[in-house]
Motif scaffolding. Structure first.
Motif, PDB file in Angstrom:
ATOM      1  N   ARG A 101       0.840  -1.196   0.000  1.00  0.00           N
ATOM      2  CA  ARG A 101       0.000   0.000   0.000  1.00  0.00           C
ATOM      3  C   ARG A 101       0.879   1.251   0.000  1.00  0.00           C
ATOM      4  NH1 ARG A 101      -4.469   0.660  -1.788  1.00  0.00           N
ATOM      5  NH2 ARG A 101      -3.435   2.323  -2.821  1.00  0.00           N
ATOM      6  N   VAL A 102       1.922   1.229   0.793  1.00  0.00           N
ATOM      7  CA  VAL A 102       2.822   2.383   0.864  1.00  0.00           C
ATOM      8  C   VAL A 102       3.473   2.615  -0.500  1.00  0.00           C
ATOM      9  CG1 VAL A 102       4.923   3.300   1.934  1.00  0.00           C
ATOM     10  CG2 VAL A 102       3.209   2.155   3.343  1.00  0.00           C
ATOM     11  N   LEU A 103       3.918   1.543  -1.164  1.00  0.00           N
ATOM     12  CA  LEU A 103       4.515   1.699  -2.492  1.00  0.00           C
ATOM     13  C   LEU A 103       3.515   2.284  -3.484  1.00  0.00           C
ATOM     14  CD1 LEU A 103       6.736  -1.449  -3.117  1.00  0.00           C
ATOM     15  CD2 LEU A 103       7.474   0.899  -2.730  1.00  0.00           C
ATOM     16  N   LYS A 104       2.278   1.858  -3.410  1.00  0.00           N
ATOM     17  CA  LYS A 104       1.253   2.369  -4.331  1.00  0.00           C
ATOM     18  C   LYS A 104       0.947   3.840  -4.081  1.00  0.00           C
ATOM     19  CE  LYS A 104      -0.964  -2.005  -5.273  1.00  0.00           C
ATOM     20  NZ  LYS A 104      -2.078  -2.891  -5.013  1.00  0.00           N
ATOM     21  N   ASP A 105       0.990   4.253  -2.827  1.00  0.00           N
ATOM     22  CA  ASP A 105       0.633   5.628  -2.470  1.00  0.00           C
ATOM     23  C   ASP A 105       1.818   6.591  -2.475  1.00  0.00           C
ATOM     24  OD1 ASP A 105      -1.941   4.698  -2.047  1.00  0.00           O
ATOM     25  OD2 ASP A 105      -1.706   4.563   0.140  1.00  0.00           O
ATOM     26  N   CYS A 106       3.018   6.072  -2.441  1.00  0.00           N
ATOM     27  CA  CYS A 106       4.221   6.885  -2.254  1.00  0.00           C
ATOM     28  C   CYS A 106       4.339   7.968  -3.333  1.00  0.00           C
ATOM     29  CB  CYS A 106       5.451   5.988  -2.270  1.00  0.00           C
ATOM     30  SG  CYS A 106       6.953   6.883  -1.851  1.00  0.00           S
ATOM     31  N   PRO A 107       4.536   9.225  -2.916  1.00  0.00           N
ATOM     32  CA  PRO A 107       4.582  10.320  -3.892  1.00  0.00           C
ATOM     33  C   PRO A 107       5.949  10.542  -4.536  1.00  0.00           C
ATOM     34  CG  PRO A 107       4.740  11.218  -1.691  1.00  0.00           C
ATOM     35  CD  PRO A 107       4.553   9.727  -1.540  1.00  0.00           C
ATOM     36  N   ARG A 108       6.983   9.847  -4.055  1.00  0.00           N
ATOM     37  CA  ARG A 108       8.331  10.115  -4.572  1.00  0.00           C
ATOM     38  C   ARG A 108       9.059   8.822  -4.921  1.00  0.00           C
ATOM     39  NH1 ARG A 108      11.352  14.621  -1.092  1.00  0.00           N
ATOM     40  NH2 ARG A 108      13.045  13.504  -2.135  1.00  0.00           N
ATOM     41  N   ALA A 109       9.638   8.805  -6.116  1.00  0.00           N
ATOM     42  CA  ALA A 109      10.363   7.612  -6.570  1.00  0.00           C
ATOM     43  C   ALA A 109      11.578   7.319  -5.697  1.00  0.00           C
ATOM     44  CB  ALA A 109      10.797   7.792  -8.028  1.00  0.00           C
ATOM     45  N   ASP A 110      12.287   8.358  -5.268  1.00  0.00           N
ATOM     46  CA  ASP A 110      13.476   8.111  -4.450  1.00  0.00           C
ATOM     47  C   ASP A 110      13.109   7.471  -3.120  1.00  0.00           C
ATOM     48  OD1 ASP A 110      12.304  10.615  -3.748  1.00  0.00           O
ATOM     49  OD2 ASP A 110      14.195  11.366  -2.945  1.00  0.00           O
ATOM     50  N   TRP A 111      11.946   7.793  -2.556  1.00  0.00           N
ATOM     51  CA  TRP A 111      11.504   7.142  -1.322  1.00  0.00           C
ATOM     52  C   TRP A 111      11.154   5.680  -1.587  1.00  0.00           C
ATOM     53  CZ3 TRP A 111       7.563  11.184   0.963  1.00  0.00           C
ATOM     54  CH2 TRP A 111       8.257  12.335   1.356  1.00  0.00           C
ATOM     55  N   MET A 112      10.545   5.422  -2.742  1.00  0.00           N
ATOM     56  CA  MET A 112      10.199   4.038  -3.083  1.00  0.00           C
ATOM     57  C   MET A 112      11.461   3.189  -3.185  1.00  0.00           C
ATOM     58  SD  MET A 112       7.348   4.889  -5.976  1.00  0.00           S
ATOM     59  CE  MET A 112       6.958   3.211  -6.386  1.00  0.00           C
ATOM     60  N   ILE A 113      12.449   3.711  -3.876  1.00  0.00           N
ATOM     61  CA  ILE A 113      13.710   2.981  -4.040  1.00  0.00           C
ATOM     62  C   ILE A 113      14.375   2.787  -2.682  1.00  0.00           C
ATOM     63  CG2 ILE A 113      16.021   3.110  -5.047  1.00  0.00           C
ATOM     64  CD1 ILE A 113      14.613   4.695  -7.391  1.00  0.00           C
ATOM     65  N   TRP A 114      14.408   3.825  -1.881  1.00  0.00           N
ATOM     66  CA  TRP A 114      14.990   3.740  -0.543  1.00  0.00           C
ATOM     67  C   TRP A 114      14.263   2.669   0.276  1.00  0.00           C
ATOM     68  CZ3 TRP A 114      13.160   4.146   4.379  1.00  0.00           C
ATOM     69  CH2 TRP A 114      14.102   4.259   5.387  1.00  0.00           C
ATOM     70  N   GLY A 115      12.929   2.664   0.205  1.00  0.00           N
ATOM     71  CA  GLY A 115      12.146   1.692   0.961  1.00  0.00           C
ATOM     72  C   GLY A 115      12.424   0.261   0.523  1.00  0.00           C
ATOM     73  N   LEU A 116      12.510   0.057  -0.786  1.00  0.00           N
ATOM     74  CA  LEU A 116      12.823  -1.288  -1.277  1.00  0.00           C
ATOM     75  C   LEU A 116      14.193  -1.742  -0.792  1.00  0.00           C
ATOM     76  CD1 LEU A 116      11.470  -1.125  -4.918  1.00  0.00           C
ATOM     77  CD2 LEU A 116      10.770  -2.760  -3.162  1.00  0.00           C
ATOM     78  N   TRP A 117      15.150  -0.845  -0.804  1.00  0.00           N
ATOM     79  CA  TRP A 117      16.514  -1.212  -0.414  1.00  0.00           C
ATOM     80  C   TRP A 117      16.656  -1.367   1.095  1.00  0.00           C
ATOM     81  CZ3 TRP A 117      20.317  -3.306  -2.865  1.00  0.00           C
ATOM     82  CH2 TRP A 117      21.586  -3.305  -2.302  1.00  0.00           C
ATOM     83  N   ASN A 118      16.023  -0.487   1.855  1.00  0.00           N
ATOM     84  CA  ASN A 118      16.237  -0.463   3.301  1.00  0.00           C
ATOM     85  C   ASN A 118      15.196  -1.214   4.121  1.00  0.00           C
ATOM     86  OD1 ASN A 118      18.615   1.424   3.830  1.00  0.00           O
ATOM     87  ND2 ASN A 118      17.405   2.518   2.315  1.00  0.00           N
ATOM     88  N   LEU A 119      13.982  -1.312   3.634  1.00  0.00           N
ATOM     89  CA  LEU A 119      12.921  -1.930   4.428  1.00  0.00           C
ATOM     90  C   LEU A 119      12.571  -3.337   3.963  1.00  0.00           C
ATOM     91  CD1 LEU A 119      10.624   1.197   4.658  1.00  0.00           C
ATOM     92  CD2 LEU A 119      12.083   0.292   6.469  1.00  0.00           C
ATOM     93  N   GLU A 120      12.674  -3.561   2.672  1.00  0.00           N
ATOM     94  CA  GLU A 120      12.292  -4.855   2.107  1.00  0.00           C
ATOM     95  C   GLU A 120      13.371  -5.346   1.139  1.00  0.00           C
ATOM     96  OE1 GLU A 120       9.466  -6.719   2.596  1.00  0.00           O
ATOM     97  OE2 GLU A 120       8.759  -5.366   4.157  1.00  0.00           O
ATOM     98  N   PRO A 121      14.584  -5.565   1.631  1.00  0.00           N
ATOM     99  CA  PRO A 121      15.685  -5.871   0.718  1.00  0.00           C
ATOM    100  C   PRO A 121      15.517  -7.162  -0.084  1.00  0.00           C
ATOM    101  CG  PRO A 121      16.371  -6.139   3.001  1.00  0.00           C
ATOM    102  CD  PRO A 121      15.008  -5.531   3.025  1.00  0.00           C
ATOM    103  N   ARG A 122      14.702  -8.069   0.373  1.00  0.00           N
ATOM    104  CA  ARG A 122      14.530  -9.308  -0.377  1.00  0.00           C
ATOM    105  C   ARG A 122      13.505  -9.180  -1.507  1.00  0.00           C
ATOM    106  NH1 ARG A 122      15.277  -9.817   4.174  1.00  0.00           N
ATOM    107  NH2 ARG A 122      14.354 -10.992   5.789  1.00  0.00           N
ATOM    108  N   ARG A 123      12.788  -8.078  -1.541  1.00  0.00           N
ATOM    109  CA  ARG A 123      11.788  -7.871  -2.592  1.00  0.00           C
ATOM    110  C   ARG A 123      12.413  -7.547  -3.940  1.00  0.00           C
ATOM    111  NH1 ARG A 123       6.221  -6.870  -1.456  1.00  0.00           N
ATOM    112  NH2 ARG A 123       5.911  -6.858   0.776  1.00  0.00           N
ATOM    113  N   ALA A 124      13.567  -6.912  -3.928  1.00  0.00           N
ATOM    114  CA  ALA A 124      14.182  -6.482  -5.177  1.00  0.00           C
ATOM    115  C   ALA A 124      15.685  -6.752  -5.126  1.00  0.00           C
ATOM    116  CB  ALA A 124      13.928  -4.995  -5.402  1.00  0.00           C
ATOM    117  N   ASN A 125      16.233  -7.182  -6.250  1.00  0.00           N
ATOM    118  CA  ASN A 125      17.684  -7.369  -6.300  1.00  0.00           C
ATOM    119  C   ASN A 125      18.343  -6.069  -6.730  1.00  0.00           C
ATOM    120  OD1 ASN A 125      17.690  -7.220  -9.170  1.00  0.00           O
ATOM    121  ND2 ASN A 125      17.191  -9.399  -9.294  1.00  0.00           N
ATOM    122  N   ILE A 126      19.651  -6.033  -6.702  1.00  0.00           N
ATOM    123  CA  ILE A 126      20.376  -4.802  -6.988  1.00  0.00           C
ATOM    124  C   ILE A 126      20.102  -4.297  -8.406  1.00  0.00           C
ATOM    125  CG2 ILE A 126      22.510  -5.986  -7.666  1.00  0.00           C
ATOM    126  CD1 ILE A 126      22.279  -2.648  -5.766  1.00  0.00           C
TER     127      ILE A 126
END
Length: 161
Positions: free
Chosen positions: A32-57
């Motif tokens: 839900r947060v990814l869908k609502d997030c207003p900024r791409a840099d926050w989305m990327i930061w969240g994927l890397w820092n909060l859910e690292p197994r969701r996306a590879n490098i």
């Protein structure tokens, strides 16, 4: 996801404020947060820092490149070709990571860096020229005032006061 999760991961204050104003104390799922997030840099930061197994490098890099391409509209027309080439080369590495694509990406990155350095030097030079022109204008105005004060007309006005 709760506010405390973002705080623990050291999210920026703007992101914390957005999260709190959007979800309050209840929080929301990461999706839900990814869908609502207003900024791409926050989305990327969240994927890397909060859910690292969701996306590879490679996926994270690709998202960054996609977001970065959107900023090309702010580049000068002279820099767009160089930057586009760098983005293209970096994407080629993401999709085909081999020595040939890495070498092309390094070369394109060096060209982009050179263009950026040149643009920064030009901006610095323009700023110095503007400052110099302003100083010259101030000196010229001061000289005009001094010249005026030496004229008979100014001296006669000064005596009238």
């Amino acid at each position: 996801m709760k506010l405390k999760d973002l705080e623990a991961a050291r999210a920026c204050n703007d992101a914390l404020e957005w999260f709190t104003s959007t979800y309050g104390d209840k929080g929301a799922s990461f999706e839900r947060v990814l869908k609502d997030c207003p900024r791409a840099d926050w989305m990327i930061w969240g994927l890397w820092n909060l859910e690292p197994r969701r996306a590879n490098i490679e996926q994270i890099i690709y998202l960054g490149l996609t977001a970065g391409r959107r900023s090309l509209r702010f580049a000068s027309s002279a820099d767009i070709a160089v930057l586009t080439k760098a983005y293209d080369a970096a994407e080629a590495v993401v999709f085909n990571n081999c020595e040939k694509t890495r070498s092309a990406a390094r070369s394109a990155a060096e060209s982009a860096w050179s263009a950026a350095r040149s643009a920064a030097e030009s901006a610095w030079s323009a700023a110095e020229s503007a400052e110099s022109a302003a100083s010259a204008e101030h000196r010229a105005a001061a000289d005009d005032c001094r010249g005026l004060m030496l004229t008979k007309k100014y001296k006669s006005l000064a005596k009238e006061d």
